[in-house]
Design an enzyme around this catalytic site. Structure first.
Site, PDB file in Angstrom:
ATOM      1  N   CYS A   2       0.833  -1.206   0.000  1.00 59.36           N
ATOM      2  CA  CYS A   2       0.000   0.000   0.000  1.00 59.36           C
ATOM      3  C   CYS A   2       0.869   1.257   0.000  1.00 59.36           C
ATOM      4  O   CYS A   2       2.023   1.223   0.412  1.00 59.36           O
ATOM      5  CB  CYS A   2      -0.864   0.034   1.232  1.00 59.36           C
ATOM      6  SG  CYS A   2      -1.847  -1.429   1.461  1.00 59.36           S
ATOM      7  N   ARG A  27       4.498   0.212  -6.168  1.00 62.06           N
ATOM      8  CA  ARG A  27       4.680  -0.630  -4.991  1.00 62.06           C
ATOM      9  C   ARG A  27       3.692  -1.791  -4.959  1.00 62.06           C
ATOM     10  O   ARG A  27       3.847  -2.718  -4.174  1.00 62.06           O
ATOM     11  CB  ARG A  27       4.489   0.203  -3.727  1.00 62.06           C
ATOM     12  CG  ARG A  27       5.554   1.248  -3.541  1.00 62.06           C
ATOM     13  CD  ARG A  27       5.075   2.328  -2.611  1.00 62.06           C
ATOM     14  NE  ARG A  27       4.738   1.797  -1.310  1.00 62.06           N
ATOM     15  CZ  ARG A  27       5.501   1.914  -0.233  1.00 62.06           C
ATOM     16  NH1 ARG A  27       6.628   2.538  -0.312  1.00 62.06           N
ATOM     17  NH2 ARG A  27       5.127   1.400   0.920  1.00 62.06           N
ATOM     18  N   TRP A  75      -3.127  -2.597  -1.469  1.00 60.06           N
ATOM     19  CA  TRP A  75      -2.788  -3.966  -1.871  1.00 60.06           C
ATOM     20  C   TRP A  75      -3.445  -4.839  -0.817  1.00 60.06           C
ATOM     21  O   TRP A  75      -3.046  -4.826   0.349  1.00 60.06           O
ATOM     22  CB  TRP A  75      -1.278  -4.138  -1.872  1.00 60.06           C
ATOM     23  CG  TRP A  75      -0.779  -5.402  -2.490  1.00 60.06           C
ATOM     24  CD1 TRP A  75      -0.649  -5.667  -3.824  1.00 60.06           C
ATOM     25  CD2 TRP A  75      -0.309  -6.567  -1.809  1.00 60.06           C
ATOM     26  NE1 TRP A  75      -0.132  -6.926  -4.001  1.00 60.06           N
ATOM     27  CE2 TRP A  75       0.089  -7.501  -2.786  1.00 60.06           C
ATOM     28  CE3 TRP A  75      -0.187  -6.923  -0.462  1.00 60.06           C
ATOM     29  CZ2 TRP A  75       0.596  -8.751  -2.475  1.00 60.06           C
ATOM     30  CZ3 TRP A  75       0.320  -8.168  -0.152  1.00 60.06           C
ATOM     31  CH2 TRP A  75       0.708  -9.062  -1.148  1.00 60.06           C
ATOM     32  N   ASN A 100      -1.348   1.701   6.014  1.00 60.80           N
ATOM     33  CA  ASN A 100      -0.520   0.612   5.475  1.00 60.80           C
ATOM     34  C   ASN A 100      -0.214  -0.321   6.625  1.00 60.80           C
ATOM     35  O   ASN A 100       0.010   0.150   7.741  1.00 60.80           O
ATOM     36  CB  ASN A 100       0.832   1.128   4.978  1.00 60.80           C
ATOM     37  CG  ASN A 100       0.710   1.972   3.755  1.00 60.80           C
ATOM     38  OD1 ASN A 100      -0.365   2.120   3.208  1.00 60.80           O
ATOM     39  ND2 ASN A 100       1.833   2.538   3.334  1.00 60.80           N
ATOM     40  N   GLY A 101      -0.122  -1.610   6.348  1.00 68.15           N
ATOM     41  CA  GLY A 101       0.264  -2.544   7.400  1.00 68.15           C
ATOM     42  C   GLY A 101      -0.872  -3.455   7.799  1.00 68.15           C
ATOM     43  O   GLY A 101      -1.888  -3.557   7.102  1.00 68.15           O
ATOM     44  N   GLU A 484      17.159 -16.775 -10.693  1.00 65.19           N
ATOM     45  CA  GLU A 484      16.710 -15.404 -10.926  1.00 65.19           C
ATOM     46  C   GLU A 484      16.044 -15.287 -12.303  1.00 65.19           C
ATOM     47  O   GLU A 484      15.032 -14.601 -12.463  1.00 65.19           O
ATOM     48  CB  GLU A 484      17.907 -14.446 -10.783  1.00 65.19           C
ATOM     49  CG  GLU A 484      17.630 -12.984 -11.083  1.00 65.19           C
ATOM     50  CD  GLU A 484      16.540 -12.338 -10.225  1.00 65.19           C
ATOM     51  OE1 GLU A 484      16.109 -12.930  -9.229  1.00 65.19           O
ATOM     52  OE2 GLU A 484      16.102 -11.235 -10.594  1.00 65.19           O
ATOM     53  N   LYS A 488      12.212 -14.093 -12.896  1.00 60.99           N
ATOM     54  CA  LYS A 488      11.832 -12.989 -13.787  1.00 60.99           C
ATOM     55  C   LYS A 488      10.734 -13.436 -14.739  1.00 60.99           C
ATOM     56  O   LYS A 488       9.745 -12.745 -14.941  1.00 60.99           O
ATOM     57  CB  LYS A 488      13.018 -12.481 -14.619  1.00 60.99           C
ATOM     58  CG  LYS A 488      14.060 -11.674 -13.903  1.00 60.99           C
ATOM     59  CD  LYS A 488      13.634 -10.289 -13.506  1.00 60.99           C
ATOM     60  CE  LYS A 488      12.985 -10.237 -12.168  1.00 60.99           C
ATOM     61  NZ  LYS A 488      13.752 -10.270 -10.975  1.00 60.99           N
ATOM     62  N   GLU A 491       7.384 -14.037 -12.878  1.00 62.97           N
ATOM     63  CA  GLU A 491       6.804 -12.804 -12.340  1.00 62.97           C
ATOM     64  C   GLU A 491       6.046 -12.010 -13.403  1.00 62.97           C
ATOM     65  O   GLU A 491       4.944 -11.531 -13.157  1.00 62.97           O
ATOM     66  CB  GLU A 491       7.914 -11.874 -11.810  1.00 62.97           C
ATOM     67  CG  GLU A 491       8.400 -12.159 -10.433  1.00 62.97           C
ATOM     68  CD  GLU A 491       9.522 -11.206 -10.015  1.00 62.97           C
ATOM     69  OE1 GLU A 491       9.458 -10.681  -8.914  1.00 62.97           O
ATOM     70  OE2 GLU A 491      10.474 -10.976 -10.813  1.00 62.97           O
ATOM     71  N   HIS A 507      17.557 -36.355 -11.204  1.00 63.58           N
ATOM     72  CA  HIS A 507      16.866 -36.774  -9.982  1.00 63.58           C
ATOM     73  C   HIS A 507      15.404 -36.347  -9.980  1.00 63.58           C
ATOM     74  O   HIS A 507      14.808 -36.202  -8.919  1.00 63.58           O
ATOM     75  CB  HIS A 507      17.605 -36.223  -8.755  1.00 63.58           C
ATOM     76  CG  HIS A 507      19.013 -36.709  -8.664  1.00 63.58           C
ATOM     77  ND1 HIS A 507      19.338 -38.022  -8.410  1.00 63.58           N
ATOM     78  CD2 HIS A 507      20.190 -36.069  -8.862  1.00 63.58           C
ATOM     79  CE1 HIS A 507      20.649 -38.168  -8.429  1.00 63.58           C
ATOM     80  NE2 HIS A 507      21.199 -36.994  -8.706  1.00 63.58           N
ATOM     81  N   LYS A 607       5.879  -4.301  -5.171  1.00 62.81           N
ATOM     82  CA  LYS A 607       7.301  -3.962  -5.218  1.00 62.81           C
ATOM     83  C   LYS A 607       7.937  -4.094  -3.846  1.00 62.81           C
ATOM     84  O   LYS A 607       9.045  -4.574  -3.709  1.00 62.81           O
ATOM     85  CB  LYS A 607       7.436  -2.515  -5.718  1.00 62.81           C
ATOM     86  CG  LYS A 607       8.857  -2.014  -5.803  1.00 62.81           C
ATOM     87  CD  LYS A 607       9.565  -2.650  -6.955  1.00 62.81           C
ATOM     88  CE  LYS A 607      11.031  -2.333  -7.014  1.00 62.81           C
ATOM     89  NZ  LYS A 607      11.745  -3.371  -7.785  1.00 62.81           N
TER      90      LYS A 607
HETATM   91  C1  G6P Z   1       9.122  -8.234  -3.633  1.00 61.91           C
HETATM   92  C2  G6P Z   1       9.565  -7.676  -4.965  1.00 61.91           C
HETATM   93  C3  G6P Z   1      10.837  -8.382  -5.413  1.00 61.91           C
HETATM   94  C4  G6P Z   1      11.910  -8.262  -4.346  1.00 61.91           C
HETATM   95  C5  G6P Z   1      11.417  -8.762  -2.985  1.00 61.91           C
HETATM   96  C6  G6P Z   1      12.392  -8.399  -1.875  1.00 61.91           C
HETATM   97  O1  G6P Z   1       8.723  -9.555  -3.790  1.00 61.91           O
HETATM   98  O2  G6P Z   1       8.560  -7.847  -5.937  1.00 61.91           O
HETATM   99  O3  G6P Z   1      11.305  -7.808  -6.606  1.00 61.91           O
HETATM  100  O4  G6P Z   1      13.031  -8.989  -4.729  1.00 61.91           O
HETATM  101  O5  G6P Z   1      10.172  -8.149  -2.669  1.00 61.91           O
HETATM  102  O6  G6P Z   1      12.429  -7.007  -1.749  1.00 61.91           O
HETATM  103  P1  G6P Z   1      13.629  -6.174  -1.163  1.00 61.91           P
HETATM  104  O7  G6P Z   1      13.170  -4.741  -1.259  1.00 61.91           O
HETATM  105  O8  G6P Z   1      13.795  -6.610   0.271  1.00 61.91           O
HETATM  106  O9  G6P Z   1      14.832  -6.457  -1.966  1.00 61.91           O
END
Ligand code: G6P
Length: 612
Positions: A2, A27, A75, A100-101, A484, A488, A491, A507, A607
């Site tokens: 949020c 975010r 969110w 938020n929270g 990674e 990507k 996501e 395996h 985010k």
């Molecule tokens: C969320 C974001 C990711 C990020 C992760 C950790 O899931 O979408 O892109 O890697 O949080 O976030 P940070 O700010 O702690 O790197």
């Protein structure tokens, strides 16, 4: 997660709130709303499910104006994304609140408020807080005192901004577990959950500390600590410009951020290495002595940052000869970690606010680590403020939800850490140090060269658009690179993608291989090349389609079932992971664009995950 924005000014604040919301959208969001007090002293609210653009349209048809207002992008945590659950939440059409929270004791509070006759119109924990403050207003008549009283009763995490038509000159804001920043103007003041929201109106900021409650009026700001004592908090001036978060000529923020990597990495290395050695001051004045005492490293992070940590493990073990464990923050925080003597705790985070990583950092504070180091991209964040040592990545604001430049700058910072530990432990002679530094300094150019592969990768992406699954393979330090790459792709394109250490193929995952399962391999010519080559033969023998990211020396040859992308500069052990990440980012990006997904704001993701 949020986002909050609020403003009290002489001018109409609605355009400021809307611009702030647009800047917070990255975010994560599923609905947005705002409220302003109009010139007749009425609260005028607009809320819409979906994007901030939907709220803007609603405001075009039914304009809202006012000189004091608060706004929110939501969110969903408690209650589905629906207009009734969007913020601002009201109490009795008099008090408005954005939050938020998560309030953990919302259920008990709700029962007691219901018994007193409060009607609940949403499923949110937020509405509980609004009613609670409203209830205190009935007896106290003062918004500041009512908020102070109410927050004492809350368990959980919150950033709040509150206004009340009966107390029309001020916004009250409070922080516990979620960031709040106050923006200082001339005859106007602002509040937000992130400075990005306020950069168009000010560069002067005050960050609230945990437990603080603050009052914003046009003429000034007063801050009180958790005991209600008036306190001064330091004002800082941000170096970021408002257009640091503009998309410019790029179609998506993600693409812009992918292309910013050469510069972001160069900035992260700047002033930390000379032409041939690592600068001792890179980790702070006391760090040299401290790093020499380190006997082991624990790295904690989430998401992409966790993958950066996994890569660093190989480098720290190799260069410094120190044991290094890497763990997901949400697991670490609920174990009872046993910490051997003289261990260094390292948390990695782009935002510095990820709830699980922050909780892990705090837990680590009780565990007797030698020191806690934060590798982070946001200087004003909670993690930076709460750590003993800090190494900033200098990626600049990252807006795309899928992390790109934050990752490669984290890898650069972690390479510096591995070198510093190696040096402090006498494992690196001057020549080895000079070679490593030269390799790091060549990284921005190598990333530029990798970016040149955009054209062929875009073509390759067409191949994957209609696939439902993909397997990523890597070995050694390139196993987390493959992880990674898979992250990507899933996501932003919603294609189910998993990564395996290529040695594990036999395996289990080999059973999945058929002509519909593309296998994407990270296979540079390093010590493990022949090993992964054999693994890929196993795939080919079973009719699988291969996409191999390698280099000219590896000798991989394309055929009708094998696509080879050869990177012009493969780098050495410190930099190859960052270089090989670039084509994987581009691949995910182009697949998502071909599929037509919302690249910068993928569904269901945020985010910055500031709740558990
Ligand atoms: C969320 C974001 C990711 C990020 C992760 C950790 O899931 O979408 O892109 O890697 O949080 O976030 P940070 O700010 O702690 O790197």
């Amino acid at each position: 997660m949020c986002g909050i924005v609020g403003a009290v000014a002489e001018r109409d604040v609605v355009p400021i709130l809307m611009e702030g919301l647009r800047r917070l959208e990255y975010r994560g969001y599923d609905s947005a709303g705002l409220v302003a007090l109009d010139d007749d002293g009425d609260l005028k609210r607009a809320r819409e499910v979906g994007k901030v653009a939907a709220l803007a349209e609603a405001l075009d048809s039914n304009p809202v104006h006012g000189r004091i207002g608060i706004a929110h992008t939501r969110w969903a945590t408690h209650g589905a994304p629906a207009e009734r659950n969007a913020h601002p939440q009201f109490s009795s059409n008099e008090l408005a609140l954005v939050h938020n929270g998560i309030i953990e004791n919302h259920s008990a509070l709700r029962d007691s408020l219901k018994a007193k006759g409060y009607r609940f119109l949403s499923d949110t924990d937020t509405e509980v807080v609004a009613h609670r403050i409203h209830e205190h207003m009935q007896t106290r008549g003062d918004l500041l005192a009512s908020v102070q009283e109410a927050v004492r009763e809350l368990d959980g995490a919150y950033a709040l901004a509150v206004m009340d038509r009966r107390d029309p000159e001020r916004i009250i804001t409070a922080r516990q577990g979620c960031p709040v920043v106050i923006g200082i103007g001339i005859g106007e003041h602002f509040v937000a959950s992130d400075i990005a929201a306020l950069l168009p109106v000010t560069r002067r900021f005050i960050f609230l500390e945990e437990g603080d409650v603050a009052e914003l009026r046009r003429e000034g700001v007063r801050i009180f600590d958790r005991n209600g004592q008036a306190v001064e908090r330091r004002e800082t001036e941000s170096q970021l410009s408002a257009d640091a978060v503009e998309r410019g000529e790029y179609r998506h923020y993600m693409l812009k951020e992918i292309h910013e990597q050469p510069n972001a990495v160069a900035e992260t290395l700047e002033e930390r290495v000379t032409h041939d050695h690592l600068l001792a001051a890179a980790f702070g004045p006391d760090a040299e002595r401290l790093l020499a005492e380190v006997e082991g490293v624990h790295i904690i992070a989430c998401g992409t940052s966790y993958h950066a940590g996994m890569i660093a493990r190989y480098q720290i073990e190799q260069l410094a000869g120190l044991p290094c464990n890497v763990e997901i923050a949400s697991e670490y925080r609920y174990r009872d970690p046993v910490v051997p003597e003289r261990h260094l705790f390292v948390c990695i985070s782009q935002s510095g606010e990820t709830a699980d990583t922050l909780a892990a950092l705090r837990l680590a504070g009780e565990k007797g680590y030698l020191a806690r180091l934060a590798i982070c991209n946001v200087p004003e964040s909670s993690m930076v403020r709460e750590s003993d040592l800090v190494l900033m990545t200098r990626a600049g604001p990252e807006i795309g939800v899928a992390s790109t430049k934050a990752f490669t700058t984290q890898l650069s910072a972690l390479a510096l850490l591995a070198l510093a530990l190696g040096k402090a432990h006498g494992r690196l002679d001057a020549e080895a140090e000079a070679n490593a530094v030269a390799e790091l300094r060549a990284l921005p150019t190598a990333i530029e060269a990798a970016l040149e592969l955009d054209g062929p990768i875009e073509k390759l992406a067409e191949h994957l658009v209609h696939r439902h699954h993909a397997l990523f393979l890597g070995r050694g330090v390139h196993y987390p690179v493959a992880m990674e790459g898979a992250l990507k792709l899933k996501e932003i394109s919603y294609i189910h993608a998993e990564a395996y250490a290529a040695g594990e193929l036999k395996h289990g995952p080999l059973a999945l291989v058929d002509e519909d399962m593309p296998i994407i391999a990270v296979a540079p010519s390093d010590a493990l090349l022949e090993k992964i080559r054999s693994n890929l033969e196993e795939v080919r023998a079973r009719g699988g389609e291969l996409i191999v990211f390698s280099d000219a020396e590896s000798g991989f040859l394309p055929d009708e079932r094998t696509h080879v992308i050869a990177l012009p500069r493969a780098g050495g052990p410190l930099t190859a992971p960052a270089i090989f990440t670039i084509p994987l980012q581009l691949l995910a990006y182009h697949v998502a664009v071909h599929k037509g997904t919302d690249v910068d704001k993928p569904r269901n993701l945020a985010k910055s995950v500031t709740v558990e």
